[in-house]
Write an enzyme that holds these catalytic residues in place. Sequence first.
Site, PDB file in Angstrom:
ATOM      1  N   GLU A   1      -6.543   6.763  -1.350  1.00 24.90           N
ATOM      2  CA  GLU A   1      -6.427   5.584  -0.485  1.00 24.90           C
ATOM      3  C   GLU A   1      -7.014   4.357  -1.182  1.00 24.90           C
ATOM      4  O   GLU A   1      -6.421   3.278  -1.159  1.00 24.90           O
ATOM      5  CB  GLU A   1      -7.136   5.814   0.847  1.00 24.90           C
ATOM      6  CG  GLU A   1      -6.427   6.784   1.778  1.00 24.90           C
ATOM      7  CD  GLU A   1      -4.990   6.392   2.051  1.00 24.90           C
ATOM      8  OE1 GLU A   1      -4.719   5.188   2.263  1.00 24.90           O
ATOM      9  OE2 GLU A   1      -4.128   7.276   2.021  1.00 24.90           O
TER      10      GLU A   1
ATOM     11  N   HIS B   1       0.845  -1.202   0.000  1.00 26.18           N
ATOM     12  CA  HIS B   1       0.000   0.000   0.000  1.00 26.18           C
ATOM     13  C   HIS B   1       0.884   1.257   0.000  1.00 26.18           C
ATOM     14  O   HIS B   1       0.624   2.216  -0.731  1.00 26.18           O
ATOM     15  CB  HIS B   1      -0.908  -0.032   1.230  1.00 26.18           C
ATOM     16  CG  HIS B   1      -1.740   1.201   1.429  1.00 26.18           C
ATOM     17  ND1 HIS B   1      -3.045   1.288   1.013  1.00 26.18           N
ATOM     18  CD2 HIS B   1      -1.450   2.390   1.994  1.00 26.18           C
ATOM     19  CE1 HIS B   1      -3.518   2.477   1.314  1.00 26.18           C
ATOM     20  NE2 HIS B   1      -2.563   3.174   1.925  1.00 26.18           N
ATOM     21  N   GLU B   2       1.928   1.246   0.800  1.00 27.67           N
ATOM     22  CA  GLU B   2       2.817   2.411   0.844  1.00 27.67           C
ATOM     23  C   GLU B   2       3.589   2.558  -0.468  1.00 27.67           C
ATOM     24  O   GLU B   2       3.800   3.671  -0.949  1.00 27.67           O
ATOM     25  CB  GLU B   2       3.776   2.316   2.036  1.00 27.67           C
ATOM     26  CG  GLU B   2       3.080   2.282   3.399  1.00 27.67           C
ATOM     27  CD  GLU B   2       2.098   3.434   3.608  1.00 27.67           C
ATOM     28  OE1 GLU B   2       2.298   4.513   3.033  1.00 27.67           O
ATOM     29  OE2 GLU B   2       1.111   3.224   4.346  1.00 27.67           O
TER      30      GLU B   2
ATOM     31  N   HIS C   1       1.456   4.328  -2.869  1.00 27.09           N
ATOM     32  CA  HIS C   1       1.477   5.787  -2.721  1.00 27.09           C
ATOM     33  C   HIS C   1       2.693   6.371  -3.438  1.00 27.09           C
ATOM     34  O   HIS C   1       2.609   7.408  -4.084  1.00 27.09           O
ATOM     35  CB  HIS C   1       1.536   6.178  -1.247  1.00 27.09           C
ATOM     36  CG  HIS C   1       0.193   6.134  -0.558  1.00 27.09           C
ATOM     37  ND1 HIS C   1      -0.932   6.686  -1.106  1.00 27.09           N
ATOM     38  CD2 HIS C   1      -0.182   5.606   0.636  1.00 27.09           C
ATOM     39  CE1 HIS C   1      -1.958   6.509  -0.276  1.00 27.09           C
ATOM     40  NE2 HIS C   1      -1.527   5.851   0.783  1.00 27.09           N
TER      41      HIS C   1
END
Lengths: 197, 373
Positions: B274, B191-192, B195
Amino acid sequence: MEVIIALLVIVIAIVLPGVLLYNRLVRKRNAFKNAFAQIDVQLKRRHDLIPNLVETVQGYMQHERETLTAVIEARNNAEQIRQQSQNAPGDPDSMAKLGQAEGSLGGVLGRLFALSEAYPDLKANENFQSLQEELTSTENRVAYARQAYNDAAMRYNNAVEVVPSNIIAGMFNFTRAAMLEFEDRESLQEPPQVSFS
Amino acid sequence: MTDSAFFNFAEAQARARRRTVVLVALFVALAAAIAAAVGALAGLLLGGAGEHTAAGPGGQTRMQPSGEALLTQFDTGTAVMAGLAVLSIILVTAAVRGLMLGGDGANVARSMGGTEITRDSSNATHRRLYNVVEEMAIAANLPVPKVFVIKHEQGINAFAAGNSPENAAIGMTHGALASLNRRELKGVVAHEFAHIANGDMRLNLRLMAMIFGLVALTVAGRMAMRSVLITGGGRRDQRAVLVAMAIGIALLILGALGVLAGRMLQAAVSRRREYLADATAVEFTRNPEGLASALKKIGALQQAERMNNAHGEEVRHMLFAEAVARRSPGLLATHPPLMDRIRALEPQFDPETDRVWRMPQKEMIRESRAELG
């Protein structure tokens, strides 16, 4: 004079797109070859870790000689095939052999780790723990590198097969690249599940 | 033709950049509207005052035609000057702030109390984290970022910082390392990475800098009012005091409204990013289960903490802790509701029967540790 110009136009109209298509095929071929080199790096790392693992485990697992021998044999076999396939990325025969060798190595390794559950002293050994972590991580790296390779190979294959680049591919001998699949690959990606209940 | 099976990093970056351009344009329009409003007000009020004071000390320069209504004396020059002054306050502050905030992810991570870990860490959980980061770098086809651990933080939280993949950093709380198993850790790290790949930190930094420009406006308004209140009083012209007060109040109100609009914009963008990051993470790991399980554990900790104190705010924001409001109301929440995120990954999720959703942290830690041998 006009004839020459007309010929020139025809040549340019045919040759120029041909050159562009050819270059595109070469780029895609380089991409999947590079992706394969990444797998090779990780497989080497995996194979290098196994002798250390066997060394560490030996003292604890006296009764599992058979499994240990099987691990070493599978590792040596896989290493040999890795070296052979190093220069043949995408070759169907090499990819099949490599997939099989790595798959069976994964299988015996899984068995070894399953057996290790019965040896609490071994499981408490720090060296063993860190080797287990490194091997798990390497399996994952292999899996992701393989993902990237298969994607790159698919893109290359698409270019080889679709019109019009298939014409250029046929003329200059661009052949399909084989995917790399490992048998038993699901079990490789995660460490064995332990239940205390 | 896009290559659907493979995450196209360059294309996602280009998309993010286009979106940033639109946002910057929106912001400049907002700033211009505020500047125009303040300028108009200043022209209106100071137009009269200007004549008044000009006639004051000299007395003989110009005679004011009697009977003229005050409000007809709109002073265009003053209006333009005031408008430009306001516009430059907003834009210059935003630009300076943007330059200050931008740059190295490692600095941001350190300022949040992170300790860098490396490949050679002797701590087993740290090494597992570093390995997972290196694995995901292969999956995401990105350089390996610097990795930080925030010790003494028991909550499950993580962030990515830095405005380009080359200077990115990923941070993870101690609580996340201790409570998540490898599969879940992979989901969070992916997930990071998402980003980083989607250029979200750069976008967020821009938005924060813009909001800061509007905050500066309210500060200017407050300063104007205060200086009037201190030096004003009876000695100065009553009218000038009123004019300065009016402009100060206008700056304050318009600035505050702008900040609110900016925050809502930022929150809306962040919520969308997100979901995108969750989707991209699944694309990297090709497994929604790990990320969903990590989100459930966050939910489980929130439920437990809600009983003790009001600490249960949405975690896993992507950058500054200060950007997340406590008990954020809907429009200002930087994250979509946890339940919605889990359901997007696992449609059959049922909080009543889910094992992980009700897991106590002790159990999580035991499970995580068991995996390390």
